[in-house]
Design a protein around this motif. Structure first.
Motif, PDB file in Angstrom:
ATOM      1  N   THR A   2      40.270 -52.438  22.411  1.00 51.13           N
ATOM      2  CA  THR A   2      41.694 -52.510  22.713  1.00 51.13           C
ATOM      3  C   THR A   2      42.247 -51.098  22.831  1.00 51.13           C
ATOM      4  OG1 THR A   2      41.838 -54.550  21.435  1.00 51.13           O
ATOM      5  CG2 THR A   2      43.894 -53.453  21.948  1.00 51.13           C
ATOM      6  N   ILE A   3      43.000 -50.867  23.921  1.00 51.29           N
ATOM      7  CA  ILE A   3      43.583 -49.549  24.187  1.00 51.29           C
ATOM      8  C   ILE A   3      45.073 -49.738  24.416  1.00 51.29           C
ATOM      9  CG2 ILE A   3      43.635 -47.636  25.827  1.00 51.29           C
ATOM     10  CD1 ILE A   3      40.708 -48.130  26.332  1.00 51.29           C
ATOM     11  N   THR A   4      45.878 -48.804  23.920  1.00 51.29           N
ATOM     12  CA  THR A   4      47.315 -48.872  24.124  1.00 51.29           C
ATOM     13  C   THR A   4      47.686 -47.986  25.307  1.00 51.29           C
ATOM     14  OG1 THR A   4      47.630 -49.190  21.761  1.00 51.29           O
ATOM     15  CG2 THR A   4      49.570 -48.575  23.042  1.00 51.29           C
ATOM     16  N   VAL A   5      48.317 -48.605  26.323  1.00 50.00           N
ATOM     17  CA  VAL A   5      48.728 -47.876  27.529  1.00 50.00           C
ATOM     18  C   VAL A   5      50.184 -48.211  27.790  1.00 50.00           C
ATOM     19  CG1 VAL A   5      48.328 -47.574  29.997  1.00 50.00           C
ATOM     20  CG2 VAL A   5      46.408 -48.042  28.480  1.00 50.00           C
ATOM     21  N   ASN A   6      51.030 -47.181  27.858  1.00 46.60           N
ATOM     22  CA  ASN A   6      52.465 -47.344  28.120  1.00 46.60           C
ATOM     23  C   ASN A   6      53.107 -48.337  27.149  1.00 46.60           C
ATOM     24  OD1 ASN A   6      52.161 -45.605  30.298  1.00 46.60           O
ATOM     25  ND2 ASN A   6      51.842 -47.272  31.738  1.00 46.60           N
ATOM     26  N   GLY A   7      52.690 -48.309  25.893  1.00 43.70           N
ATOM     27  CA  GLY A   7      53.258 -49.176  24.874  1.00 43.70           C
ATOM     28  C   GLY A   7      52.699 -50.589  24.872  1.00 43.70           C
ATOM     29  N   ALA A   9      49.267 -53.111  24.537  1.00 44.33           N
ATOM     30  CA  ALA A   9      47.885 -53.194  24.090  1.00 44.33           C
ATOM     31  C   ALA A   9      47.087 -53.889  25.196  1.00 44.33           C
ATOM     32  CB  ALA A   9      47.780 -53.969  22.791  1.00 44.33           C
ATOM     33  N   VAL A  10      46.035 -53.221  25.678  1.00 46.42           N
ATOM     34  CA  VAL A  10      45.217 -53.748  26.762  1.00 46.42           C
ATOM     35  C   VAL A  10      43.820 -53.971  26.232  1.00 46.42           C
ATOM     36  CG1 VAL A  10      44.300 -53.298  29.062  1.00 46.42           C
ATOM     37  CG2 VAL A  10      46.572 -52.484  28.455  1.00 46.42           C
ATOM     38  N   ARG A  11      43.312 -55.189  26.443  1.00 48.79           N
ATOM     39  CA  ARG A  11      41.954 -55.523  26.015  1.00 48.79           C
ATOM     40  C   ARG A  11      40.989 -55.312  27.165  1.00 48.79           C
ATOM     41  NH1 ARG A  11      41.629 -60.894  22.368  1.00 48.79           N
ATOM     42  NH2 ARG A  11      42.017 -59.725  20.498  1.00 48.79           N
ATOM     43  N   ILE A  12      39.935 -54.564  26.903  1.00 51.20           N
ATOM     44  CA  ILE A  12      38.917 -54.295  27.920  1.00 51.20           C
ATOM     45  C   ILE A  12      37.573 -54.714  27.341  1.00 51.20           C
ATOM     46  CG2 ILE A  12      37.834 -52.546  29.354  1.00 51.20           C
ATOM     47  CD1 ILE A  12      40.325 -50.807  28.949  1.00 51.20           C
ATOM     48  N   LYS A  13      36.831 -55.467  28.108  1.00 50.43           N
ATOM     49  CA  LYS A  13      35.497 -55.860  27.666  1.00 50.43           C
ATOM     50  C   LYS A  13      34.571 -54.656  27.748  1.00 50.43           C
ATOM     51  CE  LYS A  13      35.866 -60.644  29.159  1.00 50.43           C
ATOM     52  NZ  LYS A  13      35.304 -61.690  30.042  1.00 50.43           N
ATOM     53  N   GLN A  29      34.494 -42.882  28.544  1.00 45.53           N
ATOM     54  CA  GLN A  29      35.927 -42.561  28.607  1.00 45.53           C
ATOM     55  C   GLN A  29      36.410 -42.544  30.052  1.00 45.53           C
ATOM     56  OE1 GLN A  29      37.388 -40.299  25.690  1.00 45.53           O
ATOM     57  NE2 GLN A  29      39.407 -40.052  26.585  1.00 45.53           N
ATOM     58  N   GLU A  30      35.616 -41.963  30.941  1.00 43.90           N
ATOM     59  CA  GLU A  30      35.981 -41.955  32.359  1.00 43.90           C
ATOM     60  C   GLU A  30      35.943 -43.377  32.935  1.00 43.90           C
ATOM     61  OE1 GLU A  30      34.439 -37.566  33.809  1.00 43.90           O
ATOM     62  OE2 GLU A  30      32.970 -39.177  33.528  1.00 43.90           O
ATOM     63  N   ALA A  31      35.011 -44.186  32.464  1.00 46.82           N
ATOM     64  CA  ALA A  31      34.910 -45.572  32.923  1.00 46.82           C
ATOM     65  C   ALA A  31      36.144 -46.374  32.508  1.00 46.82           C
ATOM     66  CB  ALA A  31      33.639 -46.218  32.375  1.00 46.82           C
ATOM     67  N   VAL A  32      36.655 -46.116  31.303  1.00 47.24           N
ATOM     68  CA  VAL A  32      37.885 -46.766  30.842  1.00 47.24           C
ATOM     69  C   VAL A  32      39.041 -46.353  31.748  1.00 47.24           C
ATOM     70  CG1 VAL A  32      39.587 -46.850  28.967  1.00 47.24           C
ATOM     71  CG2 VAL A  32      37.146 -47.035  28.456  1.00 47.24           C
ATOM     72  N   GLN A  33      39.101 -45.074  32.101  1.00 45.60           N
ATOM     73  CA  GLN A  33      40.141 -44.563  33.002  1.00 45.60           C
ATOM     74  C   GLN A  33      40.070 -45.272  34.362  1.00 45.60           C
ATOM     75  OE1 GLN A  33      42.412 -42.188  32.175  1.00 45.60           O
ATOM     76  NE2 GLN A  33      43.363 -42.064  34.197  1.00 45.60           N
ATOM     77  N   VAL A  34      38.863 -45.417  34.890  1.00 45.13           N
ATOM     78  CA  VAL A  34      38.670 -46.100  36.179  1.00 45.13           C
ATOM     79  C   VAL A  34      39.107 -47.559  36.070  1.00 45.13           C
ATOM     80  CG1 VAL A  34      36.923 -46.924  37.819  1.00 45.13           C
ATOM     81  CG2 VAL A  34      36.846 -44.564  36.989  1.00 45.13           C
ATOM     82  N   TRP A  35      38.754 -48.217  34.972  1.00 42.59           N
ATOM     83  CA  TRP A  35      39.118 -49.623  34.791  1.00 42.59           C
ATOM     84  C   TRP A  35      40.640 -49.777  34.746  1.00 42.59           C
ATOM     85  CZ3 TRP A  35      41.837 -52.906  31.742  1.00 42.59           C
ATOM     86  CH2 TRP A  35      41.551 -54.257  31.851  1.00 42.59           C
ATOM     87  N   LEU A  36      41.318 -48.886  34.016  1.00 38.47           N
ATOM     88  CA  LEU A  36      42.774 -48.955  33.925  1.00 38.47           C
ATOM     89  C   LEU A  36      43.436 -48.727  35.278  1.00 38.47           C
ATOM     90  CD1 LEU A  36      43.325 -47.032  30.565  1.00 38.47           C
ATOM     91  CD2 LEU A  36      43.647 -49.486  30.973  1.00 38.47           C
ATOM     92  N   GLU A  37      42.879 -47.817  36.080  1.00 32.10           N
ATOM     93  CA  GLU A  37      43.420 -47.565  37.416  1.00 32.10           C
ATOM     94  C   GLU A  37      43.154 -48.735  38.347  1.00 32.10           C
ATOM     95  OE1 GLU A  37      41.539 -43.887  38.387  1.00 32.10           O
ATOM     96  OE2 GLU A  37      42.936 -42.701  37.194  1.00 32.10           O
TER      97      GLU A  37
END
Length: 133
Positions: A2-7, A9-13, A29-37
């Protein structure tokens, strides 16, 4: 994970993150960034620039217009082949059913279906030819 983005909570598998990292050869970490984008939680400046360029060139409009053209296919008229063998079998079955006391014996399709009534119940017989391989 779970990552907090812009307030929020986003769940990522973790499997998705590992798959992106392995496929692109980048860190987790870069993969998480790509997933969020990719899932529009963050904006990628390069992607925004490409989108505006495509909109100014009207590329997306021509693509969507190409999909919007509805060309309906006309169905071919089906031509049934004569099958004297099946026709004769259907006629014989009709005669047999009438002899045995069945009521309302009707040929619904001259090479396929017979409908009849026996004891208050309605039945249908379907004649199917098994073709040799």
């Amino acid at each position: 994970m779970t990552i907090t983005v812009n307030g929020k909570a986003v769940r990522i598998k973790e499997q998705e993150v590992e798959k992106i990292a392995a496929g692109l050869g980048i860190t987790n970490q870069e993969a998480v960034q790509v997933w969020l984008e990719d899932n529009e939680y963050l904006e990628n400046a390069e992607q925004v620039q490409l989108d505006t360029k495509a909109k100014s060139n009207r590329i997306t409009a021509t693509i969507h217009q190409a999909k919007a053209i509805n060309t309906k296919k006309t169905q071919r008229e089906r031509v049934l082949k004569d099958d004297p063998t099946k026709e004769s079998i259907i006629k014989c079955i009709k005669a047999l059913l009438e002899e045995k006391g069945c009521e309302k014996v009707e040929i619904l399709n001259k090479t396929k279906l017979i409908s009849f009534t026996l004891g208050g119940d309605t039945f249908k017989l379907d004649l199917i030819r098994q073709r040799n391989k």
